[in-house]
Motif scaffolding. Structure first.
Motif, short mmCIF file in Angstrom:
data_model
loop_
_atom_site.label_atom_id
_atom_site.label_comp_id
_atom_site.label_asym_id
_atom_site.label_seq_id
_atom_site.Cartn_x
_atom_site.Cartn_y
_atom_site.Cartn_z
N ASP A 86 -19.33 -16.10 100.29
CA ASP A 86 -19.99 -17.48 99.81
C ASP A 86 -18.92 -18.42 100.45
O ASP A 86 -19.39 -19.39 101.20
CB ASP A 86 -20.06 -17.53 98.62
N LEU A 87 -17.80 -18.29 100.34
CA LEU A 87 -16.77 -19.32 100.71
C LEU A 87 -16.72 -19.25 102.18
O LEU A 87 -16.77 -20.47 103.03
CB LEU A 87 -15.51 -19.22 100.29
N VAL A 88 -16.86 -18.36 102.99
CA VAL A 88 -16.74 -18.10 104.42
C VAL A 88 -17.97 -18.55 105.10
O VAL A 88 -17.75 -19.44 105.93
CB VAL A 88 -16.45 -16.40 104.77
N ILE A 89 -18.99 -18.45 104.49
CA ILE A 89 -20.35 -18.96 105.15
C ILE A 89 -20.57 -20.39 104.87
O ILE A 89 -20.59 -21.01 106.02
CB ILE A 89 -21.48 -18.31 104.13
N SER A 90 -19.96 -21.15 103.77
CA SER A 90 -19.98 -22.56 103.64
C SER A 90 -18.81 -23.12 104.64
O SER A 90 -19.02 -24.24 105.28
CB SER A 90 -19.85 -22.88 102.30
N MET A 91 -17.76 -22.42 104.70
CA MET A 91 -16.74 -23.03 105.63
C MET A 91 -17.08 -23.05 106.83
O MET A 91 -16.61 -23.80 107.77
CB MET A 91 -15.46 -22.33 105.12
N ALA A 92 -17.58 -21.99 107.41
CA ALA A 92 -18.15 -21.83 108.84
C ALA A 92 -19.13 -22.84 108.98
O ALA A 92 -18.93 -23.37 110.33
CB ALA A 92 -18.93 -20.17 109.15
N ALA A 93 -20.04 -23.30 108.33
CA ALA A 93 -20.80 -24.42 108.70
C ALA A 93 -20.13 -25.69 108.71
O ALA A 93 -20.53 -26.47 109.70
CB ALA A 93 -21.99 -24.42 107.56
N PHE A 94 -19.10 -25.83 107.93
CA PHE A 94 -18.39 -27.12 107.83
C PHE A 94 -17.62 -26.88 109.03
O PHE A 94 -17.51 -28.37 109.79
CB PHE A 94 -17.43 -27.18 106.76
N LEU A 95 -17.02 -26.10 109.57
CA LEU A 95 -16.34 -25.86 110.80
C LEU A 95 -17.25 -26.24 112.14
O LEU A 95 -16.48 -27.24 112.55
CB LEU A 95 -15.66 -24.65 111.14
N ARG A 96 -18.22 -25.73 112.15
CA ARG A 96 -18.96 -26.14 113.02
C ARG A 96 -19.61 -27.68 113.19
O ARG A 96 -19.67 -28.25 114.21
CB ARG A 96 -20.59 -25.49 113.11
N GLU A 97 -19.49 -28.05 111.98
CA GLU A 97 -20.06 -29.56 111.74
C GLU A 97 -18.79 -30.42 112.30
O GLU A 97 -19.05 -31.59 112.85
CB GLU A 97 -20.14 -29.90 110.03
N ILE A 98 -17.52 -29.92 112.28
CA ILE A 98 -16.40 -30.79 112.92
C ILE A 98 -16.22 -30.33 114.23
O ILE A 98 -15.12 -31.14 114.70
CB ILE A 98 -15.37 -30.77 111.86
N GLY A 99 -16.59 -29.41 114.87
CA GLY A 99 -16.64 -29.12 116.36
C GLY A 99 -15.55 -28.09 116.51
O GLY A 99 -15.08 -27.74 117.50
N VAL A 100 -14.98 -27.31 115.27
CA VAL A 100 -14.24 -26.03 115.43
C VAL A 100 -15.30 -24.76 115.30
O VAL A 100 -16.06 -24.70 114.78
CB VAL A 100 -13.40 -26.15 114.26
N ARG A 101 -14.89 -24.10 116.35
CA ARG A 101 -15.74 -22.69 116.41
C ARG A 101 -15.01 -21.48 115.64
O ARG A 101 -14.12 -21.11 116.25
CB ARG A 101 -15.98 -22.52 117.93
N PRO A 102 -15.62 -21.05 114.56
CA PRO A 102 -15.22 -19.91 114.00
C PRO A 102 -15.34 -18.55 114.87
O PRO A 102 -16.63 -18.06 114.90
CB PRO A 102 -15.93 -19.77 112.51
N VAL A 103 -14.37 -17.97 115.55
CA VAL A 103 -14.71 -17.02 116.52
C VAL A 103 -14.93 -15.59 115.79
O VAL A 103 -15.33 -14.48 116.13
CB VAL A 103 -13.61 -16.64 117.54
N LEU A 104 -14.45 -15.55 114.39
CA LEU A 104 -14.43 -14.44 113.51
C LEU A 104 -14.53 -14.87 112.08
O LEU A 104 -14.00 -15.55 111.56
CB LEU A 104 -13.50 -13.74 113.57
N CYS A 105 -15.91 -14.32 111.35
CA CYS A 105 -16.10 -14.77 110.09
C CYS A 105 -16.03 -13.34 109.19
O CYS A 105 -16.79 -12.61 109.50
CB CYS A 105 -17.39 -15.38 109.71
N ALA A 106 -14.81 -13.24 108.50
CA ALA A 106 -14.68 -11.88 107.78
C ALA A 106 -14.72 -11.83 106.34
O ALA A 106 -14.16 -12.68 105.93
CB ALA A 106 -13.35 -11.21 108.59
N SER A 107 -14.84 -10.96 105.53
CA SER A 107 -14.88 -10.57 104.39
C SER A 107 -14.93 -9.22 103.85
O SER A 107 -15.49 -8.15 104.59
CB SER A 107 -16.04 -11.33 103.55
N GLY A 108 -14.31 -8.93 102.92
CA GLY A 108 -14.33 -7.48 102.16
C GLY A 108 -15.51 -7.26 101.42
O GLY A 108 -15.75 -6.31 100.94
N GLY A 109 -16.61 -8.20 101.18
CA GLY A 109 -17.52 -8.13 100.60
C GLY A 109 -18.61 -7.55 101.22
O GLY A 109 -18.50 -7.09 102.59
#
Length: 450
Positions: A316-339
């Motif tokens: 859940d934290l990764v998903i919301s942080m990824a959306a925030f990063l795209r909002e500010i122009g940063v591209r998450p090249v990897l979104c990873a979780s042990g879930g």
């Protein structure tokens, strides 16, 4: 040549009962209790203390070889009796470990017997049981299991009122205080569950408290079934496993399911929902916070636009942080979780859009060995996640921005904001300053002015 892995190496998740113990710590006058070995309780207690810097007692039924063979009924009953006598709690939150689950202890049946045996005792605590074997899920699953079990044990239908339930997910004490401040500013009667904002981030004591003050009152939890609605943060949290979902199915309390409100867009959704529920506009101070954040985006955009990041942690934290990063122009090249919810990629697609077009890899059920291999290939500008990624950051010489849980190698992890315009502002400032600091350190001559 790389060989196929046969075991997890440095898991990107924590154990199921740890999350349950954290949730139980957010209930007033509650003692967390593990039905299992003493080692499990010691590990979880030490792990939580390292992040929150507060004393944490976790009781245990203290399994041994004989108990593992013949069952833990006697140990559980004796442990509950001892905790009741020593702590005099209002609630005991019981989480099961791998060992007690593997041997098949009928914990519900044991607790029924224990309640009958102690029915005549005055001041007997409420017993709440959450099934939390670590071979099924992670700490976040245990957290949600404990919240749901608490509601099942305590919620009672009463006269309808105008209150709102907030189930904020596994966020920091600072975030919990901020959420309560927002609800109070809207003058919206509320219950936050769990609320460990004081129990895990309190002031100094003049004398020792066996159970720290603070937490969600049991009376407030009982009234949750009469609320006008439940707000629940968490993109991958399904209604069948959630506290708000249970209240909706059992008592008809509407469930409003939102991603964690990180970034302007998702914070807007949260505030708009509050405006709808209480039928009044948001207080001006939050309009000001939003305006300052928009201005900060404009001011800092030139420093971070086009940067790349590896992002890891709870789904859940990764998903919301990824959306925030795209909002500010940063591209998450990897979104990873042990879930392993199986929902992470789809939920990311809903918030971010075309993942392949954005060049975003999504990996769930991975460990830090996997993440480190991917990071070596991707060479991002930033690594964002908890402090378990420090070794990877040090090895790759890529800066780590610490968020979430656990943060064991820095001070004040329990006071980091992540949510709302205020939390987003702090995250944005830290990201921008990390990039600027990297430029300074890499410069041959250095500079002291932006």
């Amino acid at each position: 040549m790389k060989h196929a892995k046969t075991a997890t190496q440095n898991a990107c998740k924590l154990c199921n009962p740890l999350g349950a113990c954290l949730a139980f710590r957010g209930i007033e006058q509650c003692v967390p209790f593990l039905h299992g070995s003493q080692g499990c309780a010691t590990y979880i207690r030490r792990y939580l203390i390292s992040h929150y810097k507060e004393p944490i007692d976790i009781a245990s039924s203290n399994f041994n070889e004989e108990t593992a063979v013949f069952g833990g009924s006697h140990n559980l009953k004796l442990g509950l009796k001892n905790v009741t006598q020593q702590y005099m709690p209002e609630v005991i939150g019981i989480a099961t470990t791998c060992l007690s689950e593997t041997i098949g202890d009928d914990v519900k049946g044991i607790l029924r017997e224990y309640r009958k045996q102690t029915a005549a005792d005055s001041g007997a605590p409420v017993l709440i049981h959450a099934s939390t074997p670590s071979y099924q899920g992670s700490h976040i699953d245990g957290f949600h299991a404990a919240v749901r079990a608490t509601l099942e044990a305590l919620a009672e239908k009463g006269a309808p009122d105008s209150s709102v339930n907030l189930f904020p997910n596994m966020v920091s004490p600072a975030d919990l205080r901020h959420m309560q401040e927002i609800l109070d500013d809207f003058r919206l009667p509320s219950m936050i569950l769990p609320d460990y904002s004081k129990t895990l981030d309190g002031g100094p004591w003049a004398e020792y408290h066996r159970i720290p003050p603070g937490g969600t009152a049991t009376a407030a939890i009982a009234r949750s079934a009469s609320a006008i609605g439940s707000i629940e943060f968490g993109s991958t949290l399904e209604a069948s496993k959630s506290g708000a979902g249970w209240l909706e199915s059992k008592f008809g309390v509407p469930r409003y399911h939102l991603p964690l409100p990180i970034g302007i867009r998702e914070s807007d959704r949260f505030f708009e929902l509050l405006e709808t529920l209480c039928r009044k506009p948001r207080p001006e101070k939050y309009q000001d916070e939003r305006r300052r954040l928009v201005d900060a985006y404009a001011d800092g955009h030139k420093y971070i636009f086009g940067k790349t990041a590896v992002l890891y942690g709870e789904e859940d934290l990764v998903i919301s942080m990824a959306a925030f990063l795209r909002e500010i122009g940063v591209r998450p090249v990897l979104c990873a979780s042990g879930g392993k919810s199986g929902l992470m990629k789809a939920k990311l697609g809903e918030l971010v859009g075309d993942l392949e077009g954005e060049g975003m890899k999504v990996r769930d059920g991975v460990d830090f060995s996997d993440i480190e291999d991917e990071t070596e290939l991707l060479r991002p500008d930033l690594i964002i996640g908890n402090s378990k990624g420090y070794t990877m950051s040090r090895k790759s010489r890529i800066p780590l921005i610490r968020i979430g849980f656990p943060i064991h190698d820095r001070f004040g992890g329990q006071r980091l904001h992540h949510l709302g315009y205020r939390g987003t502002q702090e995250l944005f400032d830290r990201i921008v300053n990390t990039v600027i600091e990297g430029r300074q350190n890499d410069s041959e001559i250095g500079y002291t002015y932006l």
